[in-house]
Scaffold this motif. Structure first.
Motif, PDB file in Angstrom:
ATOM      1  N   ARG A  88       0.923  -1.279  -0.058  1.00  0.00           N
ATOM      2  CA  ARG A  88       0.093  -0.309  -0.255  1.00  0.00           C
ATOM      3  C   ARG A  88       0.841   1.170  -0.088  1.00  0.00           C
ATOM      4  O   ARG A  88       0.496   2.164  -0.582  1.00  0.00           O
ATOM      5  N   GLU A  89       1.911   1.112   0.605  1.00  0.00           N
ATOM      6  CA  GLU A  89       3.037   2.260   0.722  1.00  0.00           C
ATOM      7  C   GLU A  89       3.325   2.518  -0.816  1.00  0.00           C
ATOM      8  O   GLU A  89       3.531   3.941  -1.176  1.00  0.00           O
ATOM      9  N   ILE A  90       3.971   1.515  -1.554  1.00  0.00           N
ATOM     10  CA  ILE A  90       4.164   1.822  -2.863  1.00  0.00           C
ATOM     11  C   ILE A  90       3.183   1.968  -3.785  1.00  0.00           C
ATOM     12  O   ILE A  90       3.427   3.052  -4.571  1.00  0.00           O
ATOM     13  N   ARG A  91       2.025   1.650  -3.628  1.00  0.00           N
ATOM     14  CA  ARG A  91       0.722   1.906  -4.545  1.00  0.00           C
ATOM     15  C   ARG A  91       0.680   3.297  -4.496  1.00  0.00           C
ATOM     16  O   ARG A  91       0.493   4.018  -5.631  1.00  0.00           O
ATOM     17  N   HIS A  92       0.820   4.046  -3.387  1.00  0.00           N
ATOM     18  CA  HIS A  92       0.674   5.372  -3.226  1.00  0.00           C
ATOM     19  C   HIS A  92       1.560   6.225  -3.962  1.00  0.00           C
ATOM     20  O   HIS A  92       1.194   7.249  -4.783  1.00  0.00           O
ATOM     21  N   ILE A  93       2.757   5.900  -3.916  1.00  0.00           N
ATOM     22  CA  ILE A  93       3.714   6.550  -4.493  1.00  0.00           C
ATOM     23  C   ILE A  93       3.613   6.548  -5.869  1.00  0.00           C
ATOM     24  O   ILE A  93       3.928   7.474  -6.749  1.00  0.00           O
ATOM     25  N   LEU A  94       3.426   5.353  -6.639  1.00  0.00           N
ATOM     26  CA  LEU A  94       3.176   5.020  -7.878  1.00  0.00           C
ATOM     27  C   LEU A  94       2.231   6.011  -8.520  1.00  0.00           C
ATOM     28  O   LEU A  94       2.169   6.536  -9.647  1.00  0.00           O
ATOM     29  N   GLN A  95       0.941   5.956  -7.954  1.00  0.00           N
ATOM     30  CA  GLN A  95      -0.213   6.720  -8.240  1.00  0.00           C
ATOM     31  C   GLN A  95       0.232   8.179  -8.409  1.00  0.00           C
ATOM     32  O   GLN A  95      -0.219   8.997  -9.145  1.00  0.00           O
ATOM     33  N   ASP A  96       0.896   8.555  -7.275  1.00  0.00           N
ATOM     34  CA  ASP A  96       1.169  10.018  -7.193  1.00  0.00           C
ATOM     35  C   ASP A  96       2.259  10.474  -8.090  1.00  0.00           C
ATOM     36  O   ASP A  96       2.154  11.693  -8.694  1.00  0.00           O
ATOM     37  N   ALA A  97       3.315   9.769  -8.103  1.00  0.00           N
ATOM     38  CA  ALA A  97       4.311  10.150  -9.011  1.00  0.00           C
ATOM     39  C   ALA A  97       4.229   9.851 -10.483  1.00  0.00           C
ATOM     40  O   ALA A  97       5.066  10.582 -11.221  1.00  0.00           O
ATOM     41  N   GLU A  98       3.524   8.916 -10.876  1.00  0.00           N
ATOM     42  CA  GLU A  98       3.244   8.382 -12.166  1.00  0.00           C
ATOM     43  C   GLU A  98       4.600   8.311 -12.919  1.00  0.00           C
ATOM     44  O   GLU A  98       4.822   8.919 -13.990  1.00  0.00           O
ATOM     45  N   PRO A  99       5.560   7.420 -12.432  1.00  0.00           N
ATOM     46  CA  PRO A  99       6.713   7.086 -13.022  1.00  0.00           C
ATOM     47  C   PRO A  99       6.601   6.438 -14.388  1.00  0.00           C
ATOM     48  O   PRO A  99       5.478   5.728 -14.599  1.00  0.00           O
ATOM     49  N   LYS A 100       7.424   6.498 -15.302  1.00  0.00           N
ATOM     50  CA  LYS A 100       7.628   5.679 -16.554  1.00  0.00           C
ATOM     51  C   LYS A 100       7.639   4.331 -16.266  1.00  0.00           C
ATOM     52  O   LYS A 100       7.223   3.375 -16.863  1.00  0.00           O
ATOM     53  N   ALA A 101       8.524   3.994 -15.194  1.00  0.00           N
ATOM     54  CA  ALA A 101       8.802   2.779 -14.598  1.00  0.00           C
ATOM     55  C   ALA A 101       9.331   2.591 -13.281  1.00  0.00           C
ATOM     56  O   ALA A 101       9.549   3.678 -12.660  1.00  0.00           O
ATOM     57  N   LEU A 102       9.372   1.487 -12.820  1.00  0.00           N
ATOM     58  CA  LEU A 102       9.950   1.189 -11.385  1.00  0.00           C
ATOM     59  C   LEU A 102      10.888   0.032 -11.582  1.00  0.00           C
ATOM     60  O   LEU A 102      10.896  -0.819 -12.224  1.00  0.00           O
TER      61      LEU A 102
END
Ligand code: MLC
Length: 488
Positions: A88-102
């Protein structure tokens, strides 16, 4: 100035000088430069462009350095993700930062359930990067270009991304080099995680800007760190108080021998207890230099390198940093009186990523509101006295109780919950959860749920059943009235 220009002092200026020791292998600055060049070409081949965000969810490793350098050269915004974070911690960052990749390892990828982002495995990058040309590709950017977005836990429960520019990092590195008298002859042992500004902004940047020798390790393993120090003979060490507490457990002769070769021990990220400073001086023969920083600001205040390093104090403002101590109405308080610290300077972040309101709320007339309560002495030393919010700092990792409270409130059998700090000799503070149960109270089930979904340092040390939470007439929880929990 941009980071690539700063780092080129070493990459172009000291190509053949030993730069980095990792896992028994030694690399010169020229070799690190080539690795970064290849990684930049690989990231470009995979479609990354200037302004894209790249999440890196890794523990310390050699490629972490390559990836960071590649991103700074391409104008790609580096988004470090704490390796202890879970779904859940990572999901939030991904949604917020909208990175091209992780980017992560095959093993860590198991924690990414439901993440809708391109996942690039480190193992694949390792296999591909060797085939890339070592031609340097450096985008022309400037000091205002965002270099990184560092997520800091917000008081609202969801963490916010602090946008740090090239200027922020460059100014910070130059300040530290001067204030702490770094030279190319230094040897730094870096055990801090690179996903925080302490390890990255202070550790990696001081290394590359000074051209000193770095030994990087995967993490601070206290049972091995004494051996690393004895072997590598560092002159500089950056740590969080928990590391210094651990180092007091080392045999006296080992401590004295390590102290002999050392030039400087620096502590930050959490308050250093005065007793630890005293005990450390007795064993290692050094007065730890305490400084004060934040993810949003990098380093703000430092005890002097030459002069009195005052126990309990975080010292004096760094070059270019303006500090005010204000009362709730925004008036400056007198020396000796308690106020809230506000800051201004070239080290101050560009704002929270895509959160104008939160950015505005964190400032007052152009000054950044730290949330830290402080007193200034008549001779200018600042001493922190606490925080406006109920932030918990455990082993140097920040925890906002609200985030754990929200998670626990979603669990079956939990009617109400409050999370508060309890003192812990080693970690400084640890979170403890006070639960008003609905039906049978099952502490084990709650702990298991936390373990599955939260970073390990956020798991409450204890789950205490209470009849009700103490509240004010207006319904606000009074955490100071919760029963004291003592760690054993
Ligand atoms: C801890 N763990 C890590 C880890 N740190 N795993 C991978 N990488 C890391 N860096 C895991 C361990 O594997 C273990 O997991 C659990 O966490 C507890 O670790 P420990 O070694 O038993 O705990 P301890 O002896 O208390 O030491 C922890 C620590 C760690 C001091 C090494 O807390 C740490 O590195 N803290 C630094 C935090 C930091 O850099 N903060 C800077 C924020 S920037 P398991 O599964 O075995 O339980 C900031 C601004 C500023 O605040 O001013 O600096």
């Amino acid at each position: 100035m941009t980071l690539p220009s700063l780092f080129d002092l070493s990459f172009l200026g000291r190509r053949d000088t030993p730069a980095l020791e990792w896992d028994g292998a030694v690399f010169t600055f020229g070799e690190i430069d080539e690795r970064a060049a290849r990684m930049a070409n690989l990231l470009t081949a995979r479609g990354l462009e200037r302004g894209d965000r790249l999440c890196v969810y890794l523990g310390n490793c050699l490629e972490y350095v390559d990836l960071y350098l590649a991103a700074t050269r391409l104008g790609v915004i580096f988004v470090p993700v704490n390796v202890l974070y879970r779904d859940r911690e990572i999901r939030h960052i991904l949604q917020d930062a909208e990175p091209k990749a992780l980017i992560t390892t095959a093993e860590q990828a198991g924690f990414l359930s439901g993440a809708s982002v391109a996942v690039w495995l480190l193992e694949e990058l390792r296999a591909e990067v060797g085939a890339q040309a070592a031609t340097r590709r450096v985008e022309v950017t400037d000091g205002d270009t965002p270099a990184a977005i560092v997520y800091t836990s917000g008081t609202t429960g969801a963490s916010k991304g602090a946008v740090l520019t090239h200027r922020n990092f460059v100014v910070n590195a130059v300040n530290l080099l001067t204030c702490w008298q770094f030279t190319a002859g230094d040897r730094m042992l870096l055990t801090l995680p690179l996903f925080h500004v302490h390890g990255l902004g202070n550790g990696i940047h001081c290394w590359l800007a000074s051209g000193c020798m770095l030994r990087l390790t995967e993490r601070f393993a206290h049972e091995r760190a004494a051996g690393w120090m004895t072997e590598f003979q560092p002159t500089v060490f950056f740590g969080v108080p928990t590391m210094y507490v651990r180092m007091l457990e080392w045999p006296e002769e080992t401590a004295a021998a390590i102290g002999k070769g050392m030039r400087l021990f620096v502590s930050g990220s959490a308050p250093l207890p005065a007793q630890v400073l005293e005990d450390f001086r007795a064993r290692f023969g050094h007065t730890i230099l305490e400084r004060y920083g934040m993810s949003e600001t990098l380093m703000n205040l430092t005890n002097p390198y030459v002069g009195e390093r005052r126990a309990g104090s975080v010292g004096l403002p760094m070059p270019g940093v303006s500090v005010r101590n204000l009362d709730p109405d925004g008036n400056d308080v007198a020396d000796g009186e308690t106020g809230e610290l506000y800051l201004r300077g070239p080290n101050l972040f560009a704002g929270y990523w895509r959160r104008e309101e939160a950015t505005a709320a964190a400032h007052r007339d152009g000054w950044f509101r730290t949330g830290d309560i402080a007193v200034r002495s008549a001779d200018g030393y600042y001493t922190l006295q606490g925080r406006r919010s109920d932030l918990i700092i455990s082993g140097g990792f920040n925890i906002y109780p609200r985030e754990i409270e929200e998670f626990l409130a979603e669990q079956p059998g939990v009617k109400e919950v409050a999370v508060a700090a309890a003192a812990d000799a080693r970690r400084g503070e640890v979170p403890v959860a006070y639960v008003v149960a609905e039906g049978k109270f099952d502490a084990g089930a709650l702990e298991r749920a936390c373990r599955a979904h939260l970073a390990s340092f956020k798991i409450p040390r204890a789950f205490v059943a209470v009849e009700a939470l103490p509240r004010t007439a207006l319904g606000k929880i009074q955490k100071h009235l919760l029963p004291k929990w003592e760690s054993s």
